[in-house]
Design a protein around this motif. Structure first.
Motif, mmCIF file in Angstrom:
data_model
loop_
_atom_site.group_PDB
_atom_site.id
_atom_site.type_symbol
_atom_site.label_atom_id
_atom_site.label_comp_id
_atom_site.label_asym_id
_atom_site.label_seq_id
_atom_site.Cartn_x
_atom_site.Cartn_y
_atom_site.Cartn_z
ATOM 1 N N ARG A 6 0.836 -1.215 0.000
ATOM 2 C CA ARG A 6 0.000 0.000 0.000
ATOM 3 C C ARG A 6 0.867 1.261 0.000
ATOM 4 O O ARG A 6 0.601 2.227 -0.720
ATOM 5 N N VAL A 7 1.911 1.246 0.831
ATOM 6 C CA VAL A 7 2.751 2.441 0.986
ATOM 7 C C VAL A 7 3.493 2.765 -0.304
ATOM 8 O O VAL A 7 3.672 3.936 -0.657
ATOM 9 N N THR A 8 3.922 1.742 -1.030
ATOM 10 C CA THR A 8 4.765 1.966 -2.203
ATOM 11 C C THR A 8 3.976 2.146 -3.488
ATOM 12 O O THR A 8 4.565 2.390 -4.543
ATOM 13 N N THR A 9 2.655 2.036 -3.450
ATOM 14 C CA THR A 9 1.830 2.206 -4.640
ATOM 15 C C THR A 9 1.467 3.683 -4.821
ATOM 16 O O THR A 9 0.961 4.316 -3.890
ATOM 17 N N GLN A 10 1.745 4.202 -5.997
ATOM 18 C CA GLN A 10 1.439 5.591 -6.344
ATOM 19 C C GLN A 10 2.110 6.593 -5.400
ATOM 20 O O GLN A 10 1.600 7.681 -5.168
ATOM 21 N N LYS A 11 3.243 6.210 -4.853
ATOM 22 C CA LYS A 11 4.066 7.123 -4.060
ATOM 23 C C LYS A 11 5.395 7.295 -4.783
ATOM 24 O O LYS A 11 5.964 6.323 -5.281
ATOM 25 N N TYR A 12 5.906 8.512 -4.812
ATOM 26 C CA TYR A 12 7.085 8.800 -5.620
ATOM 27 C C TYR A 12 8.187 9.405 -4.762
ATOM 28 O O TYR A 12 7.925 10.121 -3.800
ATOM 29 N N MET A 13 9.421 9.092 -5.157
ATOM 30 C CA MET A 13 10.605 9.561 -4.446
ATOM 31 C C MET A 13 11.448 10.421 -5.389
ATOM 32 O O MET A 13 11.756 10.006 -6.502
ATOM 33 N N HIS A 14 11.799 11.618 -4.915
ATOM 34 C CA HIS A 14 12.663 12.507 -5.691
ATOM 35 C C HIS A 14 14.098 12.296 -5.241
ATOM 36 O O HIS A 14 14.430 12.479 -4.069
ATOM 37 N N THR A 15 14.939 11.894 -6.182
ATOM 38 C CA THR A 15 16.346 11.644 -5.900
ATOM 39 C C THR A 15 17.199 12.475 -6.856
ATOM 40 O O THR A 15 16.698 13.009 -7.847
ATOM 41 N N PRO A 16 18.498 12.588 -6.599
ATOM 42 C CA PRO A 16 19.366 13.292 -7.558
ATOM 43 C C PRO A 16 19.376 12.652 -8.941
ATOM 44 O O PRO A 16 19.793 13.284 -9.909
ATOM 45 N N ARG A 17 18.917 11.406 -9.044
ATOM 46 C CA ARG A 17 18.888 10.710 -10.334
ATOM 47 C C ARG A 17 17.518 10.767 -11.011
ATOM 48 O O ARG A 17 17.313 10.149 -12.053
ATOM 49 N N GLY A 18 16.571 11.474 -10.391
ATOM 50 C CA GLY A 18 15.253 11.595 -10.998
ATOM 51 C C GLY A 18 14.160 11.232 -10.007
ATOM 52 O O GLY A 18 14.421 10.957 -8.826
ATOM 53 N N ILE A 19 12.928 11.237 -10.509
ATOM 54 C CA ILE A 19 11.766 10.887 -9.692
ATOM 55 C C ILE A 19 11.336 9.474 -10.051
ATOM 56 O O ILE A 19 11.119 9.161 -11.229
ATOM 57 N N PHE A 20 11.201 8.624 -9.056
ATOM 58 C CA PHE A 20 10.849 7.227 -9.264
ATOM 59 C C PHE A 20 9.711 6.842 -8.326
ATOM 60 O O PHE A 20 9.647 7.329 -7.189
ATOM 61 N N GLU A 21 8.843 5.957 -8.811
ATOM 62 C CA GLU A 21 7.849 5.363 -7.918
ATOM 63 C C GLU A 21 8.573 4.436 -6.954
ATOM 64 O O GLU A 21 9.581 3.799 -7.308
ATOM 65 N N LEU A 22 8.077 4.352 -5.737
ATOM 66 C CA LEU A 22 8.755 3.527 -4.737
ATOM 67 C C LEU A 22 8.855 2.075 -5.186
ATOM 68 O O LEU A 22 9.808 1.369 -4.842
ATOM 69 N N LYS A 23 7.888 1.603 -5.967
ATOM 70 C CA LYS A 23 7.930 0.224 -6.450
ATOM 71 C C LYS A 23 9.094 -0.005 -7.414
ATOM 72 O O LYS A 23 9.480 -1.155 -7.663
ATOM 73 N N TYR A 24 9.647 1.076 -7.977
ATOM 74 C CA TYR A 24 10.759 0.935 -8.915
ATOM 75 C C TYR A 24 11.976 0.303 -8.247
ATOM 76 O O TYR A 24 12.772 -0.381 -8.898
ATOM 77 N N PHE A 25 12.123 0.508 -6.944
ATOM 78 C CA PHE A 25 13.310 0.041 -6.238
ATOM 79 C C PHE A 25 13.221 -1.435 -5.856
ATOM 80 O O PHE A 25 14.152 -1.963 -5.264
ATOM 81 N N PHE A 26 12.106 -2.082 -6.193
ATOM 82 C CA PHE A 26 11.950 -3.505 -5.893
ATOM 83 C C PHE A 26 12.196 -4.303 -7.162
ATOM 84 O O PHE A 26 11.682 -3.963 -8.233
ATOM 85 N N SER A 27 12.976 -5.350 -7.060
ATOM 86 C CA SER A 27 13.256 -6.200 -8.213
ATOM 87 C C SER A 27 13.715 -7.565 -7.728
ATOM 88 O O SER A 27 14.208 -7.717 -6.604
ATOM 89 N N SER A 28 13.548 -8.564 -8.610
ATOM 90 C CA SER A 28 14.004 -9.913 -8.294
ATOM 91 C C SER A 28 15.526 -9.987 -8.463
ATOM 92 O O SER A 28 16.172 -9.010 -8.848
ATOM 93 N N HIS A 29 16.085 -11.167 -8.206
ATOM 94 C CA HIS A 29 17.541 -11.294 -8.248
ATOM 95 C C HIS A 29 17.965 -12.474 -9.113
ATOM 96 O O HIS A 29 17.194 -13.401 -9.363
ATOM 97 N N VAL A 30 19.195 -12.396 -9.572
ATOM 98 C CA VAL A 30 19.844 -13.474 -10.311
ATOM 99 C C VAL A 30 21.172 -13.748 -9.623
ATOM 100 O O VAL A 30 21.922 -12.818 -9.308
ATOM 101 N N SER A 31 21.471 -15.011 -9.397
ATOM 102 C CA SER A 31 22.706 -15.379 -8.710
ATOM 103 C C SER A 31 23.905 -15.188 -9.629
ATOM 104 O O SER A 31 23.820 -15.358 -10.848
ATOM 105 N N THR A 32 25.019 -14.829 -9.032
ATOM 106 C CA THR A 32 26.265 -14.656 -9.778
ATOM 107 C C THR A 32 27.224 -15.784 -9.436
ATOM 108 O O THR A 32 27.035 -16.519 -8.451
ATOM 109 N N GLU A 33 28.274 -15.899 -10.254
ATOM 110 C CA GLU A 33 29.235 -16.985 -10.032
ATOM 111 C C GLU A 33 29.966 -16.836 -8.715
ATOM 112 O O GLU A 33 30.372 -17.813 -8.101
#
Length: 510
Positions: free
Chosen positions: A416-443
């Motif tokens: 709920r908190v991260t939906t339609q909420k935006y963060m202003h950073t030096p790199r631009g404005i992003f929705e909070l959900k943008y910072f969530f992502s899945s992962h891939v293992s490395t060697e």
């Protein structure tokens, strides 16, 4: 059948109106929250906007930690994450009569009861005081493509018969500017409309009117196909335009070869050298294949960040604060609150008591929303310091469960908190959900986020040789050399999500 009396005890979860309000405010976007506050101010006489400027210039910066101090529920300062008690005189406080209802210091907004309470926010904005003269309201336009074409038609001198034909042509145009109906279908429909005329309609008349309408703005409108659209735009260029005639020939006769990027065959067919063909292609690429998209309908939508992140260079740390402009500062009106009488059960006094309680709960709900939003945003910044410092390629894997565990809340609350909420950073404005992502293992045993992999793919494609673009298999091999094992089909999925065409469509002479 025998009648009996039984006594049963059970426990069940119920959502009080106050808790429903807190959860609803938590998931509202900035514009919806402003609308909600405006409605509360209009319906509750106990609420008012704070006019004092005591704390307007102050911003309480937070880095890594959230201040857990308790605050007064009678006022809410809209400054960045700073909640102050009312600055009224002590005499005003003594005049207020306390209502016998306990409002906890920490209002519970954490809940996993999505099936019990759902809310679909509507897009509304808080009307401003200067709506009487708004630049966009005066100078903006919401005309559609059809309105734009009909406006030009009204300024064009035509006979009534030709105007009827032109209206039929404009009605068959889609949003991208192409004719949806064939000229034969338009002709047959016009025959029925003009059946009462003594002079029968001929196809030459329809084609003549079509050519006149095709000179309307935007260039290329009312075309029957892509080749027709590009030809119309090329024919409207000045005759002295370099490579104009060669571009018209390619568009009319060899558009399929251009689409498949078969440049060797194109050079044989057109007898153009490689450098000349490159110039012709540049001219064709300067045209608009979707002319109708130039006429945009509707108003621009603006994103107002809820959270502001900036770096304290002196102390080398990142500071997180709420945007002080997203909501006005509210408080309980002390004059109306002093009118409440403790032991009076009259209708007027009951009315004041009820609205005083609602006002305090509303202010407390807003305060809880701000604290929860700040707590989640701070935790996200903790996880994604690498992104803030170095960009997308340093983005770390992050899922809702990680943040929920760190802030000791349920995953549904984080959602709920991260939906339609935006963060202003030096790199631009992003929705909070943008910072969530899945992962891939490395060697090396580490993890790489899908966002970082997308950034690497975008970087590789940008640096590739346009004559020999990288295939998905080659990109997978290059990622493997960096220790990131990604399947070719995963590369294709990420590439399509970023709207990057496949390698055969990226091939170019330029």
């Amino acid at each position: 059948m025998k009648t009996s009396l039984q006594l049963k005890m059970s426990q069940q979860l119920t959502m009080t109106p106050q808790l429903q309000q807190a959860i609803r405010l938590l998931q509202l976007s900035t514009l919806d929250l402003q609308q909600e506050i405006q409605e509360a101010l209009e319906t509750n006489p106990m609420l008012e906007v704070r006019e004092d400027d005591a704390g307007d210039g102050e911003h309480s910066h937070h880095n890594d930690n959230l201040n857990g101090e308790s605050h007064s529920s009678d006022s809410l300062n809209g400054d960045a994450s700073k909640h102050e008690t009312s600055t009224n005189d002590d005499s005003d406080h003594r005049q207020e009569v306390e209502i016998q209802e306990h409002i906890p210091d920490d209002l519970a907004v954490d809940s996993s009861w999505d099936d019990i309470y759902t809310h679909t926010p509507t897009s509304h904005g808080l009307p401003s005081g200067d709506d009487d003269f708004n630049f966009e309201n005066v100078y903006g336009t919401t005309d559609s493509l059809w309105d734009h074409l009909n406006w030009q038609l009204n300024l064009t001198t035509m006979t009534d018969r030709d105007r009827l034909i032109a209206e039929a042509i404009i009605e068959s145009v889609d949003s991208e500017g192409y004719l949806q109906s064939s000229l034969d279908d338009i002709f047959e429909g016009l025959i029925e409309a003009l059946s009462g005329d003594d002079d029968p309609l001929e196809m030459d008349e329809v084609e003549a009117v079509l050519r006149r309408v095709q000179h309307f703005d935007p260039p290329g409108v009312c075309a029957r196909d892509l080749a027709d659209c590009l030809s119309i735009q090329l024919n409207q260029l000045p005759e002295e335009t370099l490579w104009r005639s060669d571009a018209i020939k390619i568009v009319k006769e060899h558009l399929d070869l251009l689409g498949t990027r078969d440049y060797a065959q194109l050079m044989r067919k057109t007898r153009l050298k490689e450098n000349d063909l490159r110039d012709v292609i540049l001219l064709i690429q300067s045209l608009n294949p979707r002319p109708g998209n130039q006429i945009e309908s509707g108003k621009d939508e603006y994103v107002v960040p809820d959270v502001i992140v900036r770096k304290d260079v002196k102390n080398n740390r990142w500071l997180v604060e709420l945007n002080p402009e997203i909501a006005p500062k509210l408080r309980v009106n002390p004059s109306y609150a002093s009118m409440v009488k403790r032991a009076d059960n009259s209708s007027d006094n009951t009315y004041l008591k009820d609205h005083l309680q609602e006002a305090r709960w509303f202010i407390k709900s807003l305060q809880s929303r701000n604290e929860t939003l700040l707590k989640v945003a701070t935790n996200i910044v903790e996880h994604q310091r690498g992104f803030l410092e170095h960009g997308e390629e340093a983005m770390k894997p992050l899922v809702l469960h990680d943040v929920a565990q760190a802030v000791e809340m349920h995953e549904s609350t984080i959602s709920r908190v991260t939906t339609q909420k935006y963060m202003h950073t030096p790199r631009g404005i992003f929705e909070l959900k943008y910072f969530f992502s899945s992962h891939v293992s490395t060697e090396g045993g580490g993890e790489c986020s899908s966002t970082a992999i997308r950034a690497i793919i975008r970087k590789l494609v940008a640096a590739e040789n346009p004559r020999k673009p990288l295939s998905d298999s080659k990109i997978a091999t290059l990622l493997g050399d960096q220790g990131i094992q990604v399947a070719r089909r995963t590369i294709a999925k990420y590439r399509e999500a970023m709207h990057i065409p496949p390698s055969n469509e990226r091939k170019s002479l330029i």
